[in-house]
Write a protein that holds these residues in place. Structure first.
Motif, PDB file in Angstrom:
ATOM      1  N   ALA A 194       0.733  -1.213  -0.026  1.00  0.00           N
ATOM      2  CA  ALA A 194       0.075  -0.140   0.190  1.00  0.00           C
ATOM      3  C   ALA A 194       0.755   1.287   0.103  1.00  0.00           C
ATOM      4  O   ALA A 194       0.459   2.115  -0.849  1.00  0.00           O
ATOM      5  N   TRP A 247      -0.302   3.663  -3.178  1.00  0.00           N
ATOM      6  CA  TRP A 247      -1.044   5.051  -2.886  1.00  0.00           C
ATOM      7  C   TRP A 247      -0.588   6.321  -3.630  1.00  0.00           C
ATOM      8  O   TRP A 247      -1.415   6.960  -4.186  1.00  0.00           O
ATOM      9  N   ASP A 276      -2.665   8.361  -6.564  1.00  0.00           N
ATOM     10  CA  ASP A 276      -2.749   9.875  -6.198  1.00  0.00           C
ATOM     11  C   ASP A 276      -2.510  10.211  -7.595  1.00  0.00           C
ATOM     12  O   ASP A 276      -2.963  11.305  -7.902  1.00  0.00           O
ATOM     13  N   GLU A 293      -8.446   3.407  -4.966  1.00  0.00           N
ATOM     14  CA  GLU A 293      -7.885   3.103  -3.637  1.00  0.00           C
ATOM     15  C   GLU A 293      -6.910   1.928  -3.705  1.00  0.00           C
ATOM     16  O   GLU A 293      -6.793   1.709  -4.665  1.00  0.00           O
TER      17      GLU A 293
END
Length: 165
Positions: free
Chosen positions: A105, A109, A113, A126
Motif C-alpha cells: 500500500a 497510494w 494519487d 484506492e
C-alpha cells in the motif's frame, strides 16, 4: 542527467537531440499510451491504455483476466509508446523495459494519487497491498516500467534520439 544520442541516418541533419526533460514532459502529459506485451506463443499483443509517468517510470494497471496480465506472467519485456498521430508536428516516444509488479500500500497510494491528479474521478483508485481497488470490486494489478531504452522521434525537424539507462 540523461543525454540522448541522435541518429543522423533517420532525420534532418540540422536536428538536435531533445533534452531528456522535454521527453519526460511528453511521457507525463500523454493521455493515452500503447502497451505491447508478448503472448506465450511469441505473438505481440498491443493495446491502448491510460497510465502515469511517475518517478522516472511508466505505471499502468491491468485486470487479472486481461490478456496483457496473462502475457506479463511469463514475459515481462514490454514497449510503451505515445505521441501524436501527425507527420509534421509533435514527438513520438517509445519506452523499452521490463514491467515489474508493484505491491504494498505504501508504494501503491502515491500511484493512485497520480492517477487521480491526471485523470480525475474517472480513475479514482484506492490501494491495498495487492493492487488498486474500487467500488465495483475489481482489483487491478499495478506495474511499472523503468526504461532501459527510450527513443524519441521528433517531427519538426524529423529526428530519432536514443536514451539508454
Amino acid at each position: 542527467m540523461t543525454t540522448g544520442s541522435i541518429d543522423l541516418r533517420f532525420g534532418d541533419p540540422a536536428a538536435t537531440a531533445p533534452a531528456w526533460t522535454d521527453v519526460e514532459r511528453v511521457l507525463a502529459r500523454a493521455e493515452l499510451y500503447w502497451l505491447t506485451t508478448v503472448r506465450t506463443d511469441g505473438r505481440p499483443h498491443t493495446t491502448p491504455l491510460v497510465g502515469v509517468w511517475h518517478d522516472g517510470a511508466f505505471a499502468f494497471c491491468t485486470g487479472v483476466g486481461e490478456q496483457k496480465h496473462a502475457n506479463l506472467e511469463h514475459a515481462p519485456l514490454v514497449t510503451v509508446t505515445t505521441g501524436r498521430n501527425t507527420w509534421r508536428s509533435g514527438t513520438d516516444v517509445v519506452v523499452e523495459g521490463a514491467a515489474e509488479r508493484v505491491t504494498g500500500a505504501e508504494r501503491l497510494w502515491p500511484l493512485a494519487d497520480a492517477w487521480l491528479l491526471k485523470y480525475g474521478q474517472d480513475w479514482a483508485w484506492e490501494a491495498d497491498d495487492e493492487g488498486f481497488t474500487s467500488g465495483d470490486g475489481s482489483q487491478p494489478r499495478v506495474y511499472v516500467v523503468r526504461p532501459a531504452k527510450v527513443i524519441a522521434f521528433g517531427k519538426s525537424p524529423h529526428s530519432q534520439t536514443t536514451y539508454r539507462f
